[in-house]
Design a protein around this motif. Structure first.
Motif, PDB file in Angstrom:
ATOM      1  N   PHE A   1       0.830  -1.224   0.015  1.00 57.09           N
ATOM      2  CA  PHE A   1      -0.113   0.053  -0.009  1.00 57.09           C
ATOM      3  C   PHE A   1       0.995   1.230   0.041  1.00 57.09           C
ATOM      4  N   GLY A   2       0.253   2.140  -1.008  1.00 57.33           N
ATOM      5  CA  GLY A   2       1.300   3.462  -0.822  1.00 57.33           C
ATOM      6  C   GLY A   2       1.401   4.433   0.339  1.00 57.33           C
ATOM      7  N   GLY A   3       0.495   4.155   1.170  1.00 52.89           N
ATOM      8  CA  GLY A   3       0.626   4.824   2.421  1.00 52.89           C
ATOM      9  C   GLY A   3       1.446   4.610   3.279  1.00 52.89           C
ATOM     10  N   GLU A  38      -2.612  12.380  -3.208  1.00 54.48           N
ATOM     11  CA  GLU A  38      -3.635  12.503  -2.131  1.00 54.48           C
ATOM     12  C   GLU A  38      -4.162  13.835  -2.038  1.00 54.48           C
ATOM     13  N   PHE A  39      -5.451  13.618  -2.121  1.00 55.23           N
ATOM     14  CA  PHE A  39      -6.255  15.326  -2.316  1.00 55.23           C
ATOM     15  C   PHE A  39      -5.355  16.019  -3.202  1.00 55.23           C
ATOM     16  N   TYR A  95       6.890   9.070  -5.085  1.00 54.18           N
ATOM     17  CA  TYR A  95       7.183   7.673  -4.741  1.00 54.18           C
ATOM     18  C   TYR A  95       8.497   7.163  -4.835  1.00 54.18           C
ATOM     19  N   SER A 155     -11.670   1.100  -2.936  1.00 57.20           N
ATOM     20  CA  SER A 155     -10.719   0.603  -1.893  1.00 57.20           C
ATOM     21  C   SER A 155      -9.495   1.061  -2.582  1.00 57.20           C
ATOM     22  N   LYS A 206     -10.661  10.382  -3.141  1.00 57.83           N
ATOM     23  CA  LYS A 206     -11.394   9.938  -1.826  1.00 57.83           C
ATOM     24  C   LYS A 206     -13.034  10.241  -1.980  1.00 57.83           C
ATOM     25  N   PRO A 207     -13.419   9.718  -0.702  1.00 61.55           N
ATOM     26  CA  PRO A 207     -15.087   9.995  -1.038  1.00 61.55           C
ATOM     27  C   PRO A 207     -15.513  11.581  -0.869  1.00 61.55           C
ATOM     28  N   ALA A 244      -9.740   3.901   9.987  1.00 62.75           N
ATOM     29  CA  ALA A 244     -10.269   4.235   8.754  1.00 62.75           C
ATOM     30  C   ALA A 244     -10.244   3.230   7.685  1.00 62.75           C
ATOM     31  N   LYS A 275     -12.688   7.851  11.716  1.00 61.91           N
ATOM     32  CA  LYS A 275     -11.826   6.623  11.279  1.00 61.91           C
ATOM     33  C   LYS A 275     -12.324   5.357  12.350  1.00 61.91           C
ATOM     34  N   ARG A 287       5.283   8.062  11.853  1.00 61.86           N
ATOM     35  CA  ARG A 287       4.952   8.647  10.420  1.00 61.86           C
ATOM     36  C   ARG A 287       6.308   8.229   9.464  1.00 61.86           C
ATOM     37  N   ALA A 309       2.166   7.594   7.030  1.00 63.50           N
ATOM     38  CA  ALA A 309       1.098   8.441   7.337  1.00 63.50           C
ATOM     39  C   ALA A 309      -0.318   7.691   7.821  1.00 63.50           C
ATOM     40  N   VAL A 310      -0.396   6.707   7.075  1.00 66.58           N
ATOM     41  CA  VAL A 310      -1.373   5.817   7.213  1.00 66.58           C
ATOM     42  C   VAL A 310      -1.703   5.295   8.544  1.00 66.58           C
ATOM     43  N   LYS A 369      -1.566  10.449  16.120  1.00 67.34           N
ATOM     44  CA  LYS A 369      -1.482  11.773  16.225  1.00 67.34           C
ATOM     45  C   LYS A 369      -1.504  12.167  18.063  1.00 67.34           C
TER      46      LYS A 369
END
Ligand code: COA
Ligand code: AMP
Length: 643
Positions: A140-142, A168-169, A175, A280, A308-309, A501, A533, A563, A568-569, A573
């Motif tokens: 997964f890229g995150g 992302e957004f 990468y 997904s 994204k949604p 999430a 999430k 991180r 980041a995924v 925090k």
């Protein structure tokens, strides 16, 4: 046959049941044995069967009249790009890229790591590996470079495929520097790296090792599908366990193809030629099974959505895609709808789109929490189906069997075991618990086709993680109950895995990293409820004696650490310093008790605790951070000195 009879047959006579379904796919050579034990004594499916999964997903349809049907719609809300591939076009691209891989020395059985954003080339790369009988492992890229390096060292790939960036957004995530860092850290780096250049970022290439996707395609010869054995691995997908070492879930070719084909009608009630969309990521199991392999093996049109949604550009994104591509069955995670609901509580944006093509909405990845379920029933006129599965199983374990016999929905339940899965609830001693009582959710062995037969080069780990706790059962590490009507309720993990999430993460791994910080004597990471999430990780940290550091400074350092090493995924925090952690009298940290403190109002203080007063301190600290009661309530069993 109705659901109940079919399910009974499937679990009482699995050989007979799956023999009857063996011809759902076009084998090169039919299996001679349905169910058998391999040399390690583990159950395997369809001995002697020869097939190729890329052939089943592409060539079979081209040869049988679907050549001009759209196989894949690509819709990138972040780059405003749309593209479509017919089955013939996709087959040709895959064959050519398989040839390019072969020219890089990739052959049957070799591993290939794919670290890519949601672009068609990710799907093409997966199918090209399958075509050669090579074993792909999508990361997964995150995930951060360290996570990528860990997976590289376990899989020992011959080649790594990536793109110059993900988006992302509005953020461009380069990468290639992440890949370069991972390759520096890895002990077994691949000799060849293939980079798909996106116009939004330029990748720095290392001569001799790095190759441009287009240049390789230019000189490649198309490759035909290579027949493989049913038990040969199609892919390895790493998933979080309870430690820093992810588990390499193996998927075989034969059982996987049969199971996915079977599930497309039985669970998803979809027919060849219809449009199926799973929102997904190809980096997760849902992406493997229901963006790529399931819909294509079934002859559907699949949708690959990069976005994204919400905020790409708004909370109407899902409705737009459903209407634009006439999606019949849509699948996503509840967290996505919580995000939409937050921004558009009355679903005003839905009115801008004609979504009459939609027959059913499927949700998984985390429990469909009753408030989100209620909201969805208010804004949609179609059945809302919660269904439960895991990376390990590869397809749904519990679902409302919409293509067989739809049942009344009970809010909070994923409904009934899918044919092939005998689901039971046991207490910690392995006894069956009465209806309605919480316990450990287990699946009677053998697991049906499509589920993991083993972990990658780690049979001992496989037995230890899944088979050793309850004899003759696969331990799902999920807790819950079955009610008097047979509805299964999955309430949360019983181990150190949390669901953020819809992403599966290991708190044990976060603890290992935080514990390595110079100021930290000991720590515990637990999931706290979060309205968006589902869960968020929070760290409780005890400082070493004599250490003098400001809480905010330490928190910032720990956030940066997670991180950097996980990515980041992880959405880590929050960290806070506490005087001590609850322990048993023999000095063991009561992690399960802390987990329960994070999600439950009242808990019984374990009799073995050394200092009951600490419970109050931790509870107060956690309560200040918790936001609402949500889906992924992590269960904890009773805790004693021995645990
Ligand atoms: N590549 C690089 N970074 C990624 C990434 C990827 N493929 N996916 C996520 N990330 C980053 C995000 O940019 C974010 O970084 P930030 O902390 O700098 O903002 C971080 O990882 C967390 O991402 P996420 O958990 O996805 O949060 P979000 O705020 O970006 O989006 C949702 C929240 C709910 C909209 C989003 O998680 C979502 O759509 N979830 C659907 C769940 C899903 O697909 N589950 C898969 C199983 S079905
Ligand atoms: P993953 O392997 O990433 O798919 O995560 C699997 C875990 O997600 C399961 O073990 C559950 O804890 C959780 N999960 C997935 N789907 C559901 C669901 N429908 N209901 C409850 N939990 C779910």
């Amino acid at each position: 046959m109705r659901y109940k009879d079919l399910h009974t047959l499937s679990v009482e006579n699995p050989r007979f049941f799956w023999r009857q379904r063996m011809n759902l796919i076009d084998w090169y050579e039919e299996p001679e044995k349905v169910l058998y034990e391999d040399e390690e004594g583990l159950s395997r499916w369809f001995r002697g069967g020869k097939l190729n999964t890329s052939y089943l997903a592409l060539d079979y349809h081209v040869n049988n009249g679907r050549g001009r049907q759209v196989a894949l719609y690509f819709d990138s809300a972040v780059t405003h790009t749309k593209r479509r591939y017919t089955y013939r076009e996709l087959r040709d691209e895959v064959a050519l890229f398989a040839g390019a891989l072969r020219a890089q020395g990739v052959e049957k059985g070799d591993r290939v790591i794919i670290y890519m954003p949601m672009i068609p080339e990710a799907v093409i790369a997966m199918l090209a590996c399958a075509r050669l009988g090579a074993v792909h492992s999508v990361v997964f890229g995150g995930f951060a470079p360290h996570e990528l390096a860990v997976r590289i060292d376990d899989a020992k790939p011959k080649c790594l495929i990536t793109a110059s960036c993900g988006i992302e957004f509005k953020n461009i995530i380069d990468y290639k520097p992440l890949v370069d860092k991972a390759l520096e850290e890895a002990i077994h780096p691949p000799t060849s790296v293939i980079v798909f250049p996106r116009p939004h970022a330029k990748a720095k290439m290392l001569a001799g090792r790095d190759h441009d996707w287009h240049e390789l395609m230019h000189s490649a010869e198309p490759a035909d599908p290579v027949p493989v054995d049913s038990a040969d691995p199609l892919y390895i997908l790493y998933t979080s366990g309870t430690t820093g070492k992810p588990k390499g879930v193996i998927r075989d070719n034969g059982g996987h193809a049969i199971a996915l084909k079977y599930s497309m009608k039985t669970v998803y009630n979809i027919n060849p030629g219809e449009v199926f969309w799973a929102a997904s990521d190809v980096g997760w199991v849902v992406g493997h099974s229901y963006i790529v392999y399931g819909p294509l093996i079934h002859g559907c049109t699949t949708v690959l959505y990069e976005g994204k949604p919400v905020r790409t550009p708004d909370a109407g994104a899902f409705w737009r895609v459903i209407s634009e591509y006439k999606v019949s069955a849509f699948f996503t995670a509840p967290t996505a709808f919580r995000a939409i609901r937050k921004e558009d509580p009355d679903a005003h944006l839905k009115r801008n789109y004609d979504i009459s093509s939609l027959r059913t909405l499927y949700l998984a990845g985390e429990r469909l929490d009753p408030p989100t379920y209620e909201w969805l029933t208010q804004i949609l006129d179609v059945p809302i189906v919660d269904h439960w599965w895991q990376t390990e199983t590869g397809w749904p374990i519990v679902a409302n069997p919409m293509g067989l016999e739809p049942h009344r929905v009970k809010s909070g339940s994923a409904s009934f075991p899918v044919p092939g899965f005998k689901v039971e609830v046991l207490d910690d001693e392995g006894h069956t618990v009465p209806a309605g009582k919480m316990g450990n959710i287990v699946i009677k062995l053998p697991l049906p086709p499509g589920c993991l037969p083993n972990l990658w080069q780690d049979s001992d780990g496989f037995r230890k993680a899944y088979l050793s706790r309850f004899e003759d059962y696969y331990d799902t590490s999920d807790g819950g109950y079955i009610d008097e009507d047979g509805y299964v309720f999955i309430m949360g993990r019983t181990d150190d895995v949390i669901n953020v999430a819809g992403h599966r993460l290991s708190t044990g791994e976060m603890e290992e990293l935080i514990g390595g910080h110079e100021a930290v004597a000991e720590c515990a990471v637990v999931g706290i409820d979060d309205q968006l999430k589902g869960q968020l990780p929070i760290g409780l940290v005890v400082l070493k004696d004599g250490v003098n550091v400001e809480n905010e400074v330490l928190e910032a350092e720990l956030i940066a650490l997670i991180r950097k090493d996980i990515g980041a995924v992880a959405a880590f925090k929050k960290a806070m310093v506490v005087k001590r952690l609850p322990k048993t009298r023999s000095g063991k940290i009561l992690r399960k008790t802390i987990r329960r403190l994070a999600v439950e109002e009242q808990i019984i203080t374990p009799p073995t605790i050394d200092d009951p007063a600490i419970i109050m301190e931790i509870r107060t600290a956690l309560r200040d951070h918790r936001v609402g009661q949500y889906a992924n309530t992590t269960l904890g069993e009773s805790e004693s000195d021995g645990i």
